[in-house]
Design a protein around this motif. Structure first.
Motif, PDB file in Angstrom:
ATOM      1  N   VAL A  61      -5.818 -58.370  -2.226  1.00 29.68           N
ATOM      2  CA  VAL A  61      -6.802 -58.759  -3.236  1.00 29.68           C
ATOM      3  C   VAL A  61      -7.283 -60.156  -2.863  1.00 29.68           C
ATOM      4  O   VAL A  61      -6.519 -61.128  -2.916  1.00 29.68           O
ATOM      5  N   LEU A  62      -8.536 -60.265  -2.459  1.00 24.78           N
ATOM      6  CA  LEU A  62      -9.109 -61.499  -1.949  1.00 24.78           C
ATOM      7  C   LEU A  62     -10.053 -62.089  -2.977  1.00 24.78           C
ATOM      8  O   LEU A  62     -11.013 -61.435  -3.402  1.00 24.78           O
ATOM      9  N   ILE A  63      -9.808 -63.357  -3.365  1.00 22.85           N
ATOM     10  CA  ILE A  63     -10.565 -63.990  -4.443  1.00 22.85           C
ATOM     11  C   ILE A  63     -11.179 -65.279  -3.918  1.00 22.85           C
ATOM     12  O   ILE A  63     -10.469 -66.159  -3.425  1.00 22.85           O
ATOM     13  N   ALA A  64     -12.504 -65.401  -4.037  1.00 20.47           N
ATOM     14  CA  ALA A  64     -13.215 -66.573  -3.544  1.00 20.47           C
ATOM     15  C   ALA A  64     -13.969 -67.239  -4.678  1.00 20.47           C
ATOM     16  O   ALA A  64     -14.569 -66.567  -5.517  1.00 20.47           O
ATOM     17  N   GLY A  65     -13.959 -68.575  -4.667  1.00 19.13           N
ATOM     18  CA  GLY A  65     -14.735 -69.349  -5.624  1.00 19.13           C
ATOM     19  C   GLY A  65     -15.638 -70.311  -4.891  1.00 19.13           C
ATOM     20  O   GLY A  65     -15.157 -71.193  -4.161  1.00 19.13           O
ATOM     21  N   GLY A  66     -16.964 -70.171  -5.021  1.00 19.12           N
ATOM     22  CA  GLY A  66     -17.892 -71.093  -4.381  1.00 19.12           C
ATOM     23  C   GLY A  66     -17.728 -71.117  -2.877  1.00 19.12           C
ATOM     24  O   GLY A  66     -17.635 -70.076  -2.217  1.00 19.12           O
ATOM     25  N   ILE A  67     -17.654 -72.323  -2.299  1.00 20.30           N
ATOM     26  CA  ILE A  67     -17.534 -72.464  -0.856  1.00 20.30           C
ATOM     27  C   ILE A  67     -16.179 -71.971  -0.357  1.00 20.30           C
ATOM     28  O   ILE A  67     -15.977 -71.811   0.854  1.00 20.30           O
ATOM     29  N   GLY A  68     -15.264 -71.680  -1.257  1.00 23.23           N
ATOM     30  CA  GLY A  68     -13.994 -71.067  -0.883  1.00 23.23           C
ATOM     31  C   GLY A  68     -14.157 -69.679  -0.288  1.00 23.23           C
ATOM     32  O   GLY A  68     -13.177 -69.072   0.150  1.00 23.23           O
ATOM     33  N   VAL A  69     -15.382 -69.189  -0.244  1.00 22.22           N
ATOM     34  CA  VAL A  69     -15.646 -67.881   0.370  1.00 22.22           C
ATOM     35  C   VAL A  69     -15.416 -67.907   1.879  1.00 22.22           C
ATOM     36  O   VAL A  69     -15.195 -66.854   2.492  1.00 22.22           O
ATOM     37  N   THR A  70     -15.440 -69.086   2.508  1.00 16.68           N
ATOM     38  CA  THR A  70     -15.420 -69.124   3.976  1.00 16.68           C
ATOM     39  C   THR A  70     -14.165 -68.508   4.598  1.00 16.68           C
ATOM     40  O   THR A  70     -14.284 -67.641   5.471  1.00 16.68           O
ATOM     41  N   PRO A  71     -12.939 -68.878   4.198  1.00 16.10           N
ATOM     42  CA  PRO A  71     -11.791 -68.207   4.806  1.00 16.10           C
ATOM     43  C   PRO A  71     -11.647 -66.757   4.338  1.00 16.10           C
ATOM     44  O   PRO A  71     -11.120 -65.916   5.069  1.00 16.10           O
ATOM     45  N   ILE A  72     -12.117 -66.468   3.123  1.00 14.90           N
ATOM     46  CA  ILE A  72     -12.063 -65.098   2.619  1.00 14.90           C
ATOM     47  C   ILE A  72     -12.926 -64.188   3.486  1.00 14.90           C
ATOM     48  O   ILE A  72     -12.547 -63.045   3.784  1.00 14.90           O
ATOM     49  N   LEU A  73     -14.087 -64.677   3.912  1.00  4.86           N
ATOM     50  CA  LEU A  73     -14.946 -63.890   4.802  1.00  4.86           C
ATOM     51  C   LEU A  73     -14.217 -63.558   6.099  1.00  4.86           C
ATOM     52  O   LEU A  73     -14.321 -62.435   6.616  1.00  4.86           O
ATOM     53  N   SER A  74     -13.479 -64.519   6.627  1.00  2.79           N
ATOM     54  CA  SER A  74     -12.687 -64.279   7.840  1.00  2.79           C
ATOM     55  C   SER A  74     -11.645 -63.195   7.605  1.00  2.79           C
ATOM     56  O   SER A  74     -11.437 -62.309   8.450  1.00  2.79           O
ATOM     57  N   HIS A  75     -10.981 -63.239   6.447  1.00  2.00           N
ATOM     58  CA  HIS A  75     -10.007 -62.201   6.096  1.00  2.00           C
ATOM     59  C   HIS A  75     -10.675 -60.830   6.039  1.00  2.00           C
ATOM     60  O   HIS A  75     -10.119 -59.830   6.507  1.00  2.00           O
ATOM     61  N   VAL A  76     -11.854 -60.779   5.423  1.00  2.00           N
ATOM     62  CA  VAL A  76     -12.554 -59.507   5.265  1.00  2.00           C
ATOM     63  C   VAL A  76     -12.928 -58.914   6.622  1.00  2.00           C
ATOM     64  O   VAL A  76     -12.768 -57.709   6.855  1.00  2.00           O
ATOM     65  N   ARG A  77     -13.433 -59.747   7.528  1.00  2.00           N
ATOM     66  CA  ARG A  77     -13.791 -59.248   8.861  1.00  2.00           C
ATOM     67  C   ARG A  77     -12.597 -58.561   9.514  1.00  2.00           C
ATOM     68  O   ARG A  77     -12.709 -57.471  10.087  1.00  2.00           O
ATOM     69  N   ALA A  78     -11.440 -59.219   9.450  1.00  2.00           N
ATOM     70  CA  ALA A  78     -10.246 -58.659  10.073  1.00  2.00           C
ATOM     71  C   ALA A  78      -9.798 -57.383   9.368  1.00  2.00           C
ATOM     72  O   ALA A  78      -9.373 -56.413  10.020  1.00  2.00           O
ATOM     73  N   ALA A  79      -9.883 -57.372   8.047  1.00  2.00           N
ATOM     74  CA  ALA A  79      -9.463 -56.192   7.288  1.00  2.00           C
ATOM     75  C   ALA A  79     -10.327 -54.984   7.640  1.00  2.00           C
ATOM     76  O   ALA A  79      -9.825 -53.860   7.797  1.00  2.00           O
ATOM     77  N   VAL A  80     -11.633 -55.204   7.774  1.00  2.00           N
ATOM     78  CA  VAL A  80     -12.534 -54.107   8.158  1.00  2.00           C
ATOM     79  C   VAL A  80     -12.228 -53.652   9.578  1.00  2.00           C
ATOM     80  O   VAL A  80     -12.139 -52.447   9.858  1.00  2.00           O
ATOM     81  N   GLU A  81     -12.043 -54.611  10.480  1.00  2.00           N
ATOM     82  CA  GLU A  81     -11.804 -54.274  11.879  1.00  2.00           C
ATOM     83  C   GLU A  81     -10.523 -53.470  12.070  1.00  2.00           C
ATOM     84  O   GLU A  81     -10.473 -52.536  12.888  1.00  2.00           O
ATOM     85  N   TRP A  82      -9.475 -53.824  11.293  1.00  2.00           N
ATOM     86  CA  TRP A  82      -8.183 -53.166  11.464  1.00  2.00           C
ATOM     87  C   TRP A  82      -7.900 -52.086  10.427  1.00  2.00           C
ATOM     88  O   TRP A  82      -6.806 -51.516  10.398  1.00  2.00           O
ATOM     89  N   GLY A  83      -8.880 -51.793   9.596  1.00  2.00           N
ATOM     90  CA  GLY A  83      -8.716 -50.707   8.631  1.00  2.00           C
ATOM     91  C   GLY A  83      -7.718 -50.991   7.530  1.00  2.00           C
ATOM     92  O   GLY A  83      -7.069 -50.070   7.013  1.00  2.00           O
ATOM     93  N   ARG A  84      -7.595 -52.248   7.128  1.00  2.00           N
ATOM     94  CA  ARG A  84      -6.648 -52.607   6.071  1.00  2.00           C
ATOM     95  C   ARG A  84      -7.255 -52.356   4.693  1.00  2.00           C
ATOM     96  O   ARG A  84      -8.468 -52.471   4.508  1.00  2.00           O
ATOM     97  N   SER A  85      -6.403 -52.069   3.743  1.00  2.00           N
ATOM     98  CA  SER A  85      -6.835 -51.848   2.365  1.00  2.00           C
ATOM     99  C   SER A  85      -7.077 -53.195   1.688  1.00  2.00           C
ATOM    100  O   SER A  85      -6.204 -54.071   1.708  1.00  2.00           O
ATOM    101  N   PHE A  86      -8.262 -53.376   1.077  1.00  2.00           N
ATOM    102  CA  PHE A  86      -8.569 -54.660   0.457  1.00  2.00           C
ATOM    103  C   PHE A  86      -9.659 -54.509  -0.601  1.00  2.00           C
ATOM    104  O   PHE A  86     -10.374 -53.496  -0.646  1.00  2.00           O
ATOM    105  N   GLU A  87      -9.777 -55.515  -1.436  1.00  2.00           N
ATOM    106  CA  GLU A  87     -10.893 -55.660  -2.372  1.00  2.00           C
ATOM    107  C   GLU A  87     -11.171 -57.143  -2.534  1.00  2.00           C
ATOM    108  O   GLU A  87     -10.287 -57.980  -2.312  1.00  2.00           O
ATOM    109  N   VAL A  88     -12.405 -57.489  -2.906  1.00  2.19           N
ATOM    110  CA  VAL A  88     -12.837 -58.878  -2.972  1.00  2.19           C
ATOM    111  C   VAL A  88     -13.479 -59.169  -4.313  1.00  2.19           C
ATOM    112  O   VAL A  88     -14.272 -58.365  -4.821  1.00  2.19           O
TER     113      VAL A  88
END
Length: 325
Positions: free
Chosen positions: A122-149
């Protein structure tokens, strides 16, 4: 054949990289996106999702920014930086960068990596805090991990919102107020399978709220992860003196000047990166004196022990502090 990138020497970026700005543009009001590449077009070192680089913007001055782009043998590093009118000038320097300039950066480092064996993220971003969350999302999509944002931002200030939507599809929920965040997230936290991990990056009040909600829902602390993006404007504080325990040298620390700045001005080398009380790089041992803790790195137990200080933001609570230098 493996080719060696050009490295640069210097405090804080030893073994780092000299990179060229190949793109610089506004994503939304106040947030500038900068893309950096090797001058020779070679691949850059891979990094763990959630990593950051330290950008040197003046002699001995550097700020850390999360990497938003691909993490495996990338052909570029990308950062998105919010202009901080109350800062020391680093974000303004980033906002003034133009394509073709060469800048010095550290190798990527991470203190906010995904837990690879997590059942769900469960990935939670606030404002500019989205930057590392975006990195997490890229990896999750690439490796087929279960996630929500869940992405909380004010109107027209949702940096990378379109990019996240394209990556996440229905797994992305956007909100614009603390009430909306609580209304969506509390039920989510109350109904997660065992082995889920939650990651929050944003302002300190949001991180604290998410941690409280998770605790109230019975989450163990080891499954709740966070990274703050800065302590925000801090009071100037009263002047004090720092005594260096090894040499006996007295370093005056005026009001409005950090202990770290005062030490650096005296030629005393203290490793540092974020200068916002987040990364922990500048941690110093304390021999005596009371501390006014302002950082977001030390645990409550470590702060209570009174034997460590983050000199980039924290100060003496009295008129004298003795440190292990």
């Amino acid at each position: 054949m493996t080719m060696t990138l050009e490295t640069v020497a210097g405090e804080g970026v030893a073994g780092g990289l000299a990179l060229t700005v190949c793109e610089a543009r506004l994503l939304c009001p106040g947030i500038r996106h900068v893309v950096l590449a090797d001058p020779g077009g070679r691949a850059l070192p891979s990094f763990t999702p959630g990593s950051h680089i330290a950008v040197e913007w003046a002699e001995g001055r550097r700020n850390s920014y999360s990497l938003t782009g691909p993490s495996l043998e990338p052909d570029h590093y990308a950062i998105s930086v919010r202009l901080d009118e109350n800062g020391h000038g680093g974000s303004r320097w980033i906002h003034d960068l133009q394509p073709g300039q060469t800048i010095r950066v550290s190798l990527p480092r991470s203190a906010f990596a995904p837990v690879l064996n997590a059942r769900h993220h469960v990935l939670i971003a606030g404002g500019i805090g989205v930057t590392p969350i975006l990195s997490h999302v890229r990896a999750a999509v690439e490796w087929g991990r279960s996630f929500e944002v869940v992405y909380s931002f004010r109107d027209r200030l949702g940096a990378h919102a379109d990019e996240l939507a394209a990556l996440c599809g229905e797994r992305l929920v956007t909100v614009s107020t603390p009430e909306e965040l609580a209304g969506h997230l509390v039920p989510v936290l109350a109904d997660q399978p065992l082995g889920t991990h939650v990651y929050t990056c944003g302002p300190a009040p949001m991180i604290s709220a998410v941690a409280d909600w998770a605790r109230d829902c019975g989450w163990p602390p080891g499954r709740v992860h966070s990274e703050a993006f800065g302590a925000g404007p801090l009071p100037a504080g009263a002047p004090f003196a720092a005594k260096l325990g090894r040499s006996g040298m007295i370093v005056p620390v005026p009001s409005g000047t950090s202990l770290l700045e005062a030490l650096l001005d005296k030629g005393i080398n203290v490793p540092n990166l974020c200068r916002q009380g987040v990364c922990g790089e500048c941690r110093l041992s304390v021999r005596g004196g009371e501390i006014e803790h302002r950082d977001m790195f030390l645990t409550d137990e470590e702060k209570a022990s009174g034997d460590s200080i983050m000199p980039c933001v924290s100060r003496a609570a009295g008129d004298r502090l003795e440190i292990e230098l």
